[in-house]
Scaffold this active site. Structure first.
Site, PDB file in Angstrom:
ATOM      1  N   ARG A   1      -5.470   9.859   9.408  1.00 38.87           N
ATOM      2  CA  ARG A   1      -5.755   8.653   9.791  1.00 38.87           C
ATOM      3  C   ARG A   1      -4.660   8.568  11.315  1.00 38.87           C
ATOM      4  NH1 ARG A   1      -5.559   5.663   3.709  1.00 38.87           N
ATOM      5  NH2 ARG A   1      -7.218   7.086   3.503  1.00 38.87           N
TER       6      ARG A   1
ATOM      7  N   GLU B   1      -6.347   6.085 -11.995  1.00 41.72           N
ATOM      8  CA  GLU B   1      -6.797   5.345 -11.149  1.00 41.72           C
ATOM      9  C   GLU B   1      -8.035   6.568 -11.476  1.00 41.72           C
ATOM     10  OE1 GLU B   1      -5.258   6.013  -7.385  1.00 41.72           O
ATOM     11  OE2 GLU B   1      -6.949   5.293  -5.689  1.00 41.72           O
TER      12      GLU B   1
ATOM     13  N   LYS C   1      -5.854   1.328 -12.744  1.00 43.13           N
ATOM     14  CA  LYS C   1      -6.296   1.160 -11.049  1.00 43.13           C
ATOM     15  C   LYS C   1      -7.931   1.554 -10.673  1.00 43.13           C
ATOM     16  CE  LYS C   1      -4.426   3.010  -6.449  1.00 43.13           C
ATOM     17  NZ  LYS C   1      -3.373   2.484  -5.247  1.00 43.13           N
TER      18      LYS C   1
ATOM     19  N   SER D   1      -8.425  -0.053  -3.040  1.00 45.10           N
ATOM     20  CA  SER D   1      -8.931  -1.308  -1.900  1.00 45.10           C
ATOM     21  C   SER D   1     -10.056  -0.381  -1.512  1.00 45.10           C
ATOM     22  CB  SER D   1      -8.608  -1.980  -0.914  1.00 45.10           C
ATOM     23  OG  SER D   1      -7.821  -0.050   0.239  1.00 45.10           O
ATOM     24  N   GLY D   2     -10.315   0.540  -1.535  1.00 43.15           N
ATOM     25  CA  GLY D   2     -10.952   1.796  -1.417  1.00 43.15           C
ATOM     26  C   GLY D   2     -12.005   2.012  -0.469  1.00 43.15           C
ATOM     27  N   GLY D   3     -11.958   1.068   1.655  1.00 44.02           N
ATOM     28  CA  GLY D   3     -12.298   1.499   2.439  1.00 44.02           C
ATOM     29  C   GLY D   3     -13.301  -0.368   2.992  1.00 44.02           C
TER      30      GLY D   3
ATOM     31  N   ARG E   1      -5.237   1.202   2.079  1.00 45.47           N
ATOM     32  CA  ARG E   1      -5.712   1.052   3.511  1.00 45.47           C
ATOM     33  C   ARG E   1      -6.130  -0.670   3.788  1.00 45.47           C
ATOM     34  NH1 ARG E   1     -10.589   4.505   3.068  1.00 45.47           N
ATOM     35  NH2 ARG E   1     -10.130   4.594   0.104  1.00 45.47           N
TER      36      ARG E   1
END
Ligand code: 13P
Length: 364
Positions: free
Chosen positions: A33, A177, A219, A261-263, A297
């Protein structure tokens, strides 16, 4: 295992108006990142960024816990203060990512199983001494032609359950998760079916291992169309599908649900969380668990983009982080609105934390 302590910690993590800040990127992920943002990939840059996050003024009013990576839980900030101490002083519980990553699943191309069980009992004891009150383990489920396989679902579900049992033995709350990825062109219905299969397997394995539900946080992913699906469901359809899936497969005894949030973009993640909490208010029967956030993210990215590795952008980046925390805080009561993206009025916030309501609060 102290069940009462576990339940108290788990409930505090999903206390009214609060969610979690996931800042547990492994060094390779953090470096990736940073590289994308043109930031040097050094230990000093990672320290400076994480120090920026944990010292954001007012964060503890909307954030109950922060998930750290091994490097950060042992790390001091530039003033020689442990990051963990900074968090505790801000009223934020420190947590720790304990899996060692998703590795290729043998005989199942395109699928992974998450590793990290070897030596986990000793690592958990070490993390507890370092101040961790909760932990996180992420299993990854990809959708595609013939995927996910039962082998992948079962292997990940069993690892999650064994991890959760080890955490509870050490009086550490497990965040469980199982993530069905957004990557692909699948429909919302397909994501819903896969998420249902995964949740069913996970709770089956958790029961087999004797994990106490009131001492764990789930999660999950939201139920979404794949990123490349030409149709993208409305906020309401996402909320309906996600809640239906959870009601069917998540036992009422679970302490709370904190979405990844996964992107998704930061704004979409807030809007979808908001839509779910609106539906939760109007459900004929109250949902048995709070629906909160545990974003990485979708809460960090705007701050990272603004910071750019430059100390002179620090305050602006902290304001961006607090802004996202406030938007998500509003979404917990179904009171997020896209107009908040321009300006958050603290007095209008649903839970109106006293410190945020003070005039001239930094970052507002
Ligand atoms: P994202 O919110 O970026 O999907 O990350 C979630 C996560 O598991 C990090 O702990």
């Amino acid at each position: 295992m102290n069940r009462r302590r576990l339940a108290a910690t788990a409930h505090a993590l999903v206390a009214e108006g609060k969610g979690l800040l996931a800042m547990d990127e492994s060094t390779p992920t953090c470096n990736k990142r940073f590289a994308a943002a043109g930031i040097p990939q050094t230990v000093d840059a990672r320290r400076a960024y994480r120090e920026l996050l944990v010292t954001t003024p007012g964060l503890g009013d909307c954030i109950s816990g922060a998930i750290l990576y091994d490097e950060t839980i042992r790390q001091q900030d530039s003033h020689g203060v442990l990051m963990v101490e900074r968090l505790v002083a801000a009223g934020i519980m420190p947590g720790i990512k304990v899996d060692t990553g998703a590795k290729p699943l043998a005989l199942h191309p395109g699928e992974t199983v998450t590793e990290g069980l070897d030596g986990l009992r000793d690592r958990l004891a070490d993390y507890a001494l370092l101040g961790a009150r909760f932990a996180k383990w992420r299993g990854v489920i990809a959708l595609g032609q013939g995927l996910p396989s039962m082998a992948c679902i079962r292997a990940n579900a069993q690892a999650l359950a064994r991890y959760a049992a080890l955490c509870q033995e050490a009086d550490i709350v497990p965040i469980v998760e199982p993530e069905v990825l957004m990557t692909g062109n699948h429909t919302l219905a397909r994501c819903q079916a896969a998420t249902a299969d995964v949740l069913a397997a996970v709770f089956d394995e958790l029961a087999t291992q004797g994990v106490a539900l009131d001492g764990l946080i789930l999660k999950p992913n939201m139920v979404l169309d794949g990123l490349d699906c030409p149709e993208q469901a409305s906020l309401e359809s996402v909320a309906t599908a996600t809640i239906a899936c959870l009601l069917e497969h998540v036992p009422a005894g679970v302490a709370g649900i904190a979405f990844l949030s996964g992107g998704q973009s930061a704004e979409l993640a807030s809007a979808r969380l908001n839509a779910m909490n609106i539906q939760a208010q109007y459900a004929w029967q109250q949902l048995p668990w709070p629906l909160v956030f545990s974003f990485a993210r979708a809460i960090q990215q705007p701050a990272l983009d603004l910071w750019h590795g430059d100390a002179s952008n620090r305050q602006e980046a902290q304001e961006a982080l607090l802004h996202r925390a406030l938007c998500n805080h509003a979404a917990l009561r179904g009171q997020y609105d896209a107009s908040m993206e321009d300006h958050v009025v603290p007095d209008a916030l649903p839970f109106r934390p006293a410190r945020l309501a003070a005039p001239g609060h930094p970052g507002l």
